[in-house]
Design a protein around this motif. Structure first.
Motif, PDB file in Angstrom:
ATOM      1  N   UNK A   7       0.821  -1.213   0.000  1.00  0.00           N
ATOM      2  CA  UNK A   7       0.000   0.000   0.000  1.00  0.00           C
ATOM      3  C   UNK A   7       0.852   1.259   0.000  1.00  0.00           C
ATOM      4  N   UNK A   8       1.946   1.241   0.779  1.00  0.00           N
ATOM      5  CA  UNK A   8       2.802   2.438   0.903  1.00  0.00           C
ATOM      6  C   UNK A   8       3.489   2.754  -0.426  1.00  0.00           C
ATOM      7  N   UNK A   9       4.085   1.718  -1.046  1.00  0.00           N
ATOM      8  CA  UNK A   9       4.784   1.947  -2.320  1.00  0.00           C
ATOM      9  C   UNK A   9       3.798   2.321  -3.419  1.00  0.00           C
ATOM     10  N   UNK A  10       2.601   1.719  -3.406  1.00  0.00           N
ATOM     11  CA  UNK A  10       1.574   2.065  -4.402  1.00  0.00           C
ATOM     12  C   UNK A  10       1.173   3.528  -4.257  1.00  0.00           C
ATOM     13  N   UNK A  11       0.975   3.963  -3.018  1.00  0.00           N
ATOM     14  CA  UNK A  11       0.562   5.345  -2.764  1.00  0.00           C
ATOM     15  C   UNK A  11       1.638   6.329  -3.229  1.00  0.00           C
TER      16      UNK A  11
ATOM     17  N   UNK B 195       9.156   9.384  -6.002  1.00  0.00           N
ATOM     18  CA  UNK B 195       9.979   8.178  -5.935  1.00  0.00           C
ATOM     19  C   UNK B 195       9.748   7.404  -4.628  1.00  0.00           C
ATOM     20  N   UNK B 196      10.063   6.123  -4.683  1.00  0.00           N
ATOM     21  CA  UNK B 196       9.970   5.238  -3.537  1.00  0.00           C
ATOM     22  C   UNK B 196      11.339   4.584  -3.366  1.00  0.00           C
TER      23      UNK B 196
ATOM     24  N   UNK C 264       8.380   7.050 -10.546  1.00  0.00           N
ATOM     25  CA  UNK C 264       7.259   7.019 -11.496  1.00  0.00           C
ATOM     26  C   UNK C 264       7.572   7.820 -12.756  1.00  0.00           C
ATOM     27  N   UNK C 265       7.207   7.275 -13.890  1.00  0.00           N
ATOM     28  CA  UNK C 265       7.333   7.994 -15.172  1.00  0.00           C
ATOM     29  C   UNK C 265       5.966   8.581 -15.473  1.00  0.00           C
ATOM     30  N   UNK C 266       5.869   9.905 -15.346  1.00  0.00           N
ATOM     31  CA  UNK C 266       4.565  10.578 -15.352  1.00  0.00           C
ATOM     32  C   UNK C 266       4.524  11.649 -16.437  1.00  0.00           C
ATOM     33  N   UNK C 267       3.372  11.742 -17.114  1.00  0.00           N
ATOM     34  CA  UNK C 267       3.131  12.826 -18.075  1.00  0.00           C
ATOM     35  C   UNK C 267       1.729  13.383 -17.841  1.00  0.00           C
ATOM     36  N   UNK C 268       1.673  14.684 -17.580  1.00  0.00           N
ATOM     37  CA  UNK C 268       0.395  15.353 -17.299  1.00  0.00           C
ATOM     38  C   UNK C 268      -0.392  14.642 -16.195  1.00  0.00           C
ATOM     39  N   UNK C 269       0.331  14.252 -15.146  1.00  0.00           N
ATOM     40  CA  UNK C 269      -0.314  13.608 -14.003  1.00  0.00           C
ATOM     41  C   UNK C 269      -0.728  12.167 -14.217  1.00  0.00           C
ATOM     42  N   UNK C 270      -0.375  11.624 -15.387  1.00  0.00           N
ATOM     43  CA  UNK C 270      -0.770  10.251 -15.716  1.00  0.00           C
ATOM     44  C   UNK C 270       0.447   9.347 -15.687  1.00  0.00           C
ATOM     45  N   UNK C 271       0.379   8.258 -14.893  1.00  0.00           N
ATOM     46  CA  UNK C 271       1.489   7.315 -14.778  1.00  0.00           C
ATOM     47  C   UNK C 271       1.587   6.460 -16.044  1.00  0.00           C
ATOM     48  N   UNK C 272       2.809   6.383 -16.583  1.00  0.00           N
ATOM     49  CA  UNK C 272       3.033   5.588 -17.793  1.00  0.00           C
ATOM     50  C   UNK C 272       3.928   4.385 -17.531  1.00  0.00           C
TER      51      UNK C 272
ATOM     52  N   UNK D 123      22.166   0.454   1.519  1.00  0.00           N
ATOM     53  CA  UNK D 123      22.302   1.914   1.643  1.00  0.00           C
ATOM     54  C   UNK D 123      22.930   2.588   0.421  1.00  0.00           C
ATOM     55  N   UNK D 124      23.336   1.815  -0.594  1.00  0.00           N
ATOM     56  CA  UNK D 124      23.972   2.448  -1.750  1.00  0.00           C
ATOM     57  C   UNK D 124      22.970   3.314  -2.514  1.00  0.00           C
ATOM     58  N   UNK D 125      21.726   2.861  -2.597  1.00  0.00           N
ATOM     59  CA  UNK D 125      20.640   3.658  -3.160  1.00  0.00           C
ATOM     60  C   UNK D 125      19.713   4.026  -2.002  1.00  0.00           C
ATOM     61  N   UNK D 126      19.320   5.297  -1.953  1.00  0.00           N
ATOM     62  CA  UNK D 126      18.569   5.767  -0.787  1.00  0.00           C
ATOM     63  C   UNK D 126      17.756   6.999  -1.150  1.00  0.00           C
ATOM     64  N   UNK D 127      17.021   7.523  -0.179  1.00  0.00           N
ATOM     65  CA  UNK D 127      16.129   8.663  -0.436  1.00  0.00           C
ATOM     66  C   UNK D 127      16.887   9.962  -0.671  1.00  0.00           C
ATOM     67  N   UNK D 128      18.181   9.989  -0.330  1.00  0.00           N
ATOM     68  CA  UNK D 128      18.986  11.199  -0.555  1.00  0.00           C
ATOM     69  C   UNK D 128      19.451  11.257  -2.004  1.00  0.00           C
ATOM     70  N   UNK D 129      20.191  10.213  -2.464  1.00  0.00           N
ATOM     71  CA  UNK D 129      20.668  10.277  -3.854  1.00  0.00           C
ATOM     72  C   UNK D 129      19.560  10.039  -4.873  1.00  0.00           C
ATOM     73  N   UNK D 130      18.372   9.639  -4.417  1.00  0.00           N
ATOM     74  CA  UNK D 130      17.225   9.525  -5.338  1.00  0.00           C
ATOM     75  C   UNK D 130      16.888  10.863  -5.977  1.00  0.00           C
TER      76      UNK D 130
END
Length: 790
Positions: free
Chosen positions: A306-310, A318-319, A352-360, A371-378
């Motif tokens: 649910x969290x990642x979907x939201x 990004x998640x 998410x790859x988004x165009x005009x608010x629509x997820x593609x 920790x190599x990929x994280x919310x900072x370097x995202x």
């Protein structure tokens, strides 16, 4: 004695500190005692070594006098900045470094043993011309802009390629003529500007060693890896032909690794179908999805929590998961952690790859390190996601176009103005089938319609194309000849001399003109006889391997040949066609609102279009010749606007092509029939075929009694045969002249008879151009060229 430069060059480059020392000479007169003391200290240190002022090419002096040189350069290399600045003292366009900051030294050390510093894309022939442009600007005073960004590509300690932009400070360089220097005129410069690739001509005008470059430059470097990576991502996504290639994802992943400065991350993609709320596998070479883990598609509920979907679907952000194992245990093996954990992924970012608010779709970055990929370097993705979204949107549009093409079963798209007729016939066809009759699709015919034809043709396109082919072939054969010369010198086999003889024959064959079969003959020669030899030489002689690999790197994989000038020509033609067709299509939408008419256009070497208007096409609307007159005036106006459009962006084209415009006026109504076998409309009947004959031949016609072609740059030619058409169009031209579309030069000419066609005349009207859309000032073609050149 080690010399500074062994290749042939117009500049005899000497290392000298004279210009910098002159600065200290001036400081002796300063009122500031500290500056005087400092200047005296530097000058006293240099005085015993006059060669440091006079200049030298013996590189061993740099080592012998390194302590004194360090004192001279000390003020330009501030100790407090040495750990931060990437800075060297060097010679222009060379890979020699004789003083540098501590940070630069560390960068080179981390690159590893055996790494050789080399400026990207700086072959010897370009080196020569580049030095000539410096001479032309600084000695002869010719304003010549040949500035191009220079880069070093240097791997870091982790093996990730870093990119450094080089900026030169040339304040300490003098350019002095030798007795070999020649006097150059504007005509000489013009000849050089037209022959960039003719190295012999450049050597003739500015001979080797005809000037002395005395001094040194300060090279400041900046790490532009992030910008370079973003640019690469953009280029990769824009290029249609790359996404289907074998190495697309390999290169794409390397670019992301440079962007994140992480050697081992991997990239994946998943598409999204909003109708079914499912994630889909993207079909392409090397493209996979870590979330789907090999599945063709899966519902979002099954692969996301649910969290990642939201995050992805509702917030469109990004998640990031810095520790997959931690959340796998915490969630008791729930998705998306389950699939990632089973693939030994330790950290991940999903964007998410988004165009005009629509997820593609979803971009996936994964790593096998916690920790190599994280919310900072995202956050580094913020700069690249718009390009990815644009590419995905285009892919969706391309896929839809392909689907439409399949549905139509290779039938051409039916124009909206005549769609009603096809719909009626399709309904009749289906009704006959339902009634059990032998159904057949009747031919679609529109009678008594008035034709309008126009074209904007690229002038001398065949000559430009042949010139591009000729230049590419000369460069390719010349490069091959250099390799064969070295092979003959090293291996002493007469077969290499025989191959050189044949290469020279091919060069002589195309030197002045390109013959019909030359391109194919040379291509076959290279493929069948040269490539196997080069492949053998790479194994046989290691000293030739790099030169052969450099040559092979210049070969375009899609054409299997040198494809530089031809690419510039092809891209220029495509850009001309795209710009003109886009404007015409846009204007056509407006014209259809005035009165419905059939319209079709074609892209060749330029853009041509056909229009047909009349009662039979109008369906439920009443036709009047007023609408024909209106469409003719509209066409005349749009042709001038297309000319303006072209010359507004002509200077941005790799090959600056000219165009010429033509209209055909035909006042006799005719019939058009949809040819089912050719999937297009054509004129119907033998008499009406005269119109097609004229249309195909008029652009090659001449003014009667002269060798002058009808179509000319800067003029719109209007071809007709009846006096009433002449009066009508002269009236339109006069009206548009008052609106600033045409100039004063308006002429009526008679055309030489074409095969099977006589009695044609033409109005030629001088087009006026605007440099800006909202400008009130207009130019003739000649004035516009002078303005653009100025």
């Amino acid at each position: 004695m080690e010399e500074l430069y062994t290749g042939e060059a117009p500049l005899n480059q000497l290392v000298s500190f004279n210009k910098l020392l002159e600065y200290y000479d001036a400081q002796l007169k300063s009122k500031d005692p500290y500056l005087v003391k400092r200047a005296k200290f530097v000058l006293d240190a240099q005085e015993p070594y006059p060669e440091l002022r006079e200049g030298f090419s013996d590189l061993s002096i740099l080592d012998k006098r390194k302590d004194v040189i360090k004192i001279i350069l000390e003020d330009t290399f501030a100790p407090m900045l040495t750990k931060n600045e990437i800075k060297t003292a060097t010679i222009p366009f060379a890979n020699l470094v004789f003083n540098s900051s501590e940070r630069f030294q560390n960068i080179i050390q981390q690159a590893g043993k055996g790494f050789e510093l080399e400026i990207r894309n700086m072959p010897d022939n370009l080196q020569y011309v580049l030095q000539c442009t410096v001479i032309l600007a600084h000695y002869y005073g010719f304003k010549l802009d040949f500035k191009r960004p220079l880069f070093y590509d240097i791997p870091d300690a982790n093996g990730v390629m870093r990119h450094y932009r080089i900026l030169y400070n040339a304040d300490f360089v003098e350019i002095l003529p030798t007795e070999k220097a020649k006097k150059l005129t504007q005509e000489d410069l013009n000849e050089l500007l037209e022959n960039f690739d003719d190295l012999d001509l450049w050597k003739e005008k500015i001979p080797p060693n005809s000037f002395i470059s005395k001094g040194f430059v300060i090279s400041n470097m900046f790490d532009v890896t992030a910008e370079h990576s973003i640019s690469n991502i953009k280029s990769t996504l824009i290029a249609r032909n790359k996404r289907g290639s074998e190495d697309f994802m390999v290169n794409f992943q390397e670019t992301f690794r440079s962007l994140f400065n992480l050697k081992d991350i991997n990239v994946g993609f998943a598409g999204y179908d909003h109708n079914t709320d499912r994630l889909l596998k993207i079909h392409g070479k090397g493209i996979g999805s870590f979330m789907l883990k090999g599945l063709e598609n899966e519902s979002c509920d099954a692969v996301l929590c649910d969290y990642s979907y939201d995050k992805l679907f509702n917030e469109n952000t990004y998640f990031a998961v810095a520790n997959i194992d931690k959340y796998f245990e915490k969630s008791k093996g729930a998705q998306p952690y389950k699939n990632l954990h089973e693939q030994d992924i330790k950290s991940a970012i999903f964007a998410p790859i988004v165009h005009d608010g629509k997820l593609m779709g979803v971009l996936e970055l994964v790593s096998n390190k916690v920790n190599e990929l994280n919310s900072v370097n995202a956050n580094k993705l913020l700069d690249v996601m718009p390009f990815i979204a644009s590419a995905v949107l285009r892919s969706i549009e391309e896929e839809q176009n392909l689907i439409d093409a399949v549905i139509q079963n290779e039938c051409t798209t039916v124009h909206s103005s005549v769609y009603w007729k096809f719909r009626e016939e399709a309904k009749r066809f289906m009704n006959d089938e339902l009634l059990g009759k032998q159904a057949s699709f009747n031919e679609i015919v529109f009678k008594d319609v008035y034709p309008l034809y126009g074209q904007i043709d690229i002038k001398e396109s065949s000559h430009e194309r042949n010139t591009a082919i000729q230049r590419d072939l000369i460069i390719e054969l010349s490069e091959i000849n250099k390799i064969l010369e070295l092979a003959l010198t090293n291996l002493k086999l007469p077969i290499y001399e025989e191959l050189m003889f044949r290469v020279k024959n091919h060069l002589d064959d195309i030197k002045d003109a390109l013959h019909t079969n030359s391109e194919q003959a040379i291509f076959d020669f290279v493929q069948e006889e040269i490539k196997p030899v080069l492949h053998h030489l790479k194994r046989e002689d290691k000293t030739l391997r790099k030169q052969i690999e450099d040559f092979e790197a210049k070969i375009d994989p899609s054409t299997d040949s040198y494809y530089d000038h031809r690419r510039n020509y092809d891209e220029s033609v495509m850009e001309v066609n795209m710009q003109l067709a886009t404007l015409l299509d846009k204007k056509q939408q407006e014209a259809q609102k005035m009165f419905p008419h059939y319209f079709e256009r074609y892209k060749t070497d330029g853009v041509e279009h056909n229009m047909y208007i009349g009662t039979s096409i109008a369906n439920d609307r009443s036709f009047d010749t007023l609408y024909l007159n209106n469409l003719r005036l509209w066409q005349l106006q749009v042709m001038v606007e297309m000319e303006n459009k072209h010359y507004a962006y002509k200077n941005t084209l790799p090959v600056q092509l000219d165009v010429a415009s033509l209209l055909l006026v035909y006042s006799t109504p005719l019939a058009i029939r949809f040819r089912m076998d050719e999937k297009r409309f054509d004129v119907d009947g033998t008499y009406n075929a005269r119109y097609e004959v004229i249309k195909k031949r008029i652009d090659k016609s001449y003014i009667k009694g002269t060798n002058e072609r009808l179509t000319q740059k800067g003029k719109l030619s209007i071809v007709y045969s009846q006096k009433k058409d002449e009066k009508e169009y002269l009236r339109y031209v006069k009206f548009l002249k008052a609106k600033g579309y045409f100039g004063n030069k308006i002429e009526i000419v008679e055309l030489e008879g074409l095969q099977g066609v006589t009695g044609l005349k033409a109005i030629r009207a001088e087009i006026l151009y605007k440099t800006q859309e909202d400008s009130q000032k207009t130019y003739t073609y000649d004035d516009l060229m002078l303005e653009l050149e100025g």
